[in-house]
Structure formats: structure tokens, C-alpha cells
Design a protein around this motif. Structure first.
Motif, PDB file in Angstrom:
ATOM      1  N   ALA A  97       0.839  -1.205   0.000  1.00  0.00           N
ATOM      2  CA  ALA A  97       0.000   0.000   0.000  1.00  0.00           C
ATOM      3  C   ALA A  97       0.873   1.253   0.000  1.00  0.00           C
ATOM      4  O   ALA A  97       0.619   2.199  -0.757  1.00  0.00           O
ATOM      5  N   LEU A 104      -5.277   0.471   1.472  1.00  0.00           N
ATOM      6  CA  LEU A 104      -5.090  -0.881   1.989  1.00  0.00           C
ATOM      7  C   LEU A 104      -6.047  -1.856   1.309  1.00  0.00           C
ATOM      8  O   LEU A 104      -5.698  -3.014   1.077  1.00  0.00           O
ATOM      9  N   ALA A 107      -4.550  -2.588  -2.061  1.00  0.00           N
ATOM     10  CA  ALA A 107      -3.368  -3.420  -1.829  1.00  0.00           C
ATOM     11  C   ALA A 107      -3.783  -4.832  -1.452  1.00  0.00           C
ATOM     12  O   ALA A 107      -3.168  -5.808  -1.888  1.00  0.00           O
TER      13      ALA A 107
END
Length: 150
Positions: A97, A104, A107
């Protein structure tokens, strides 16, 4: 248990082959800058190599303690690969990230794709590796075999 040389050979070959597949294949699939993917893949390869080495030592010690042997059934192989990848995600998610400047959640989705790839790859790689380089008989197995002959 496997020797240090064998563990190093296992880990280095695993990471080199995985890195080659990942950078050439996945980089094209997600249409991301190949330089960024390569840097991230190399960094994760180093992290995974270190994690792989210590994880497999711990897993083998736990197997010996709880089962008395190192032969992995299909069920144990699935558990082994899944637990490895779960631990790796915990390590790599925040790095991904930050480096790619994505959320997040983004990611996580990208990392899940890598996990699926490596989960299948680890499963297949370990079966092939164990066939090419069989696990030496453990001390416990040797003692059982000696006692059976007497």
C-alpha cells in the motif's frame, strides 16, 4: 529434517522461479509500470525468502513434535501453504500500500491475487521439490525401522 543446504536450495530456487513468473506474467496482466512491479517483486522475494526459511523450520519442528514424522499429506500441504501465505500477507500488505501509493483495500486485492498465484505455485513447487529431493528419514523413523528388524 532437511539440512541447511537443502533448505537454502529450496528457498532460493522457489523465489527465483516465482519471481520470474511474477514479473513477466503478472506485471503484464495488471497493466502496471514494470519497474514498480519488479522492485516490489524483488523486495517481496527477499521478505518471502527470509519468511520461508524460518517458517519451514518452525513448521517441520511442529510436525515432528505433534506427528513424529515429516511426510506431508495433501491436507497438511494445503494447510502448510495456506498458513505460509497468510503470514506473508500480514507482512507485505502495508508495504504494498505504501510503495504503490494505494489504499489498503486496493493493496489487499492485489495481494490476494499474488497469494492465489503463490498458493498454487507453492503447492506444486513443493510436491515437485520433494520428489526431486526426498526428505531424509528422520531419527524417529530410523529408530522404528531398526526396532522392526530386531
Amino acid at each position: 529434517m532437511r539440512t541447511t543446504f537443502d533448505r537454502l536450495r529450496h528457498t532460493i530456487c522457489f523465489e527465483l522461479i516465482g519471481l520470474l513468473i511474477l514479473t513477466l506474467g503478472v506485471g503484464k496482466l495488471i497493466h502496471m509500470d514494470m519497474t514498480k512491479i519488479t522492485v516490489l517483486a524483488v523486495a517481496f522475494s527477499v521478505i518471502a525468502t527470509i519468511w520461508n526459511y524460518f517458517y519451514n523450520i518452525g513448521f517441520d519442528k511442529a510436525m515432528l513434535k505433534y506427528t513424529g514424522q515429516l511426510n506431508k499429506s495433501l491436507k497438511i500441504r494445503v494447510f502448510h501453504a495456506s498458513l505460509f501465505e497468510f503470514g506473508l500477507v500480514l507482512i507485505t500488505l502495508p508495504i504494498m500500500a505504501w510503495y504503490l501509493k494505494i489504499s489498503l483495500k486496493e493493496a489487499f486485492l492485489l495481494d490476494i491475487g499474488m497469494v492465489v498465484f503463490y498458493l498454487v505455485y507453492a503447492f506444486i513447487y513443493n510436491i515437485i521439490y520433494d520428489r526431486i529431493f526426498p526428505i531424509p528419514a528422520t531419527q524417529t523413523e530410523g529408530n522404528i525401522q531398526s526396532e522392526a528388524r530386531e
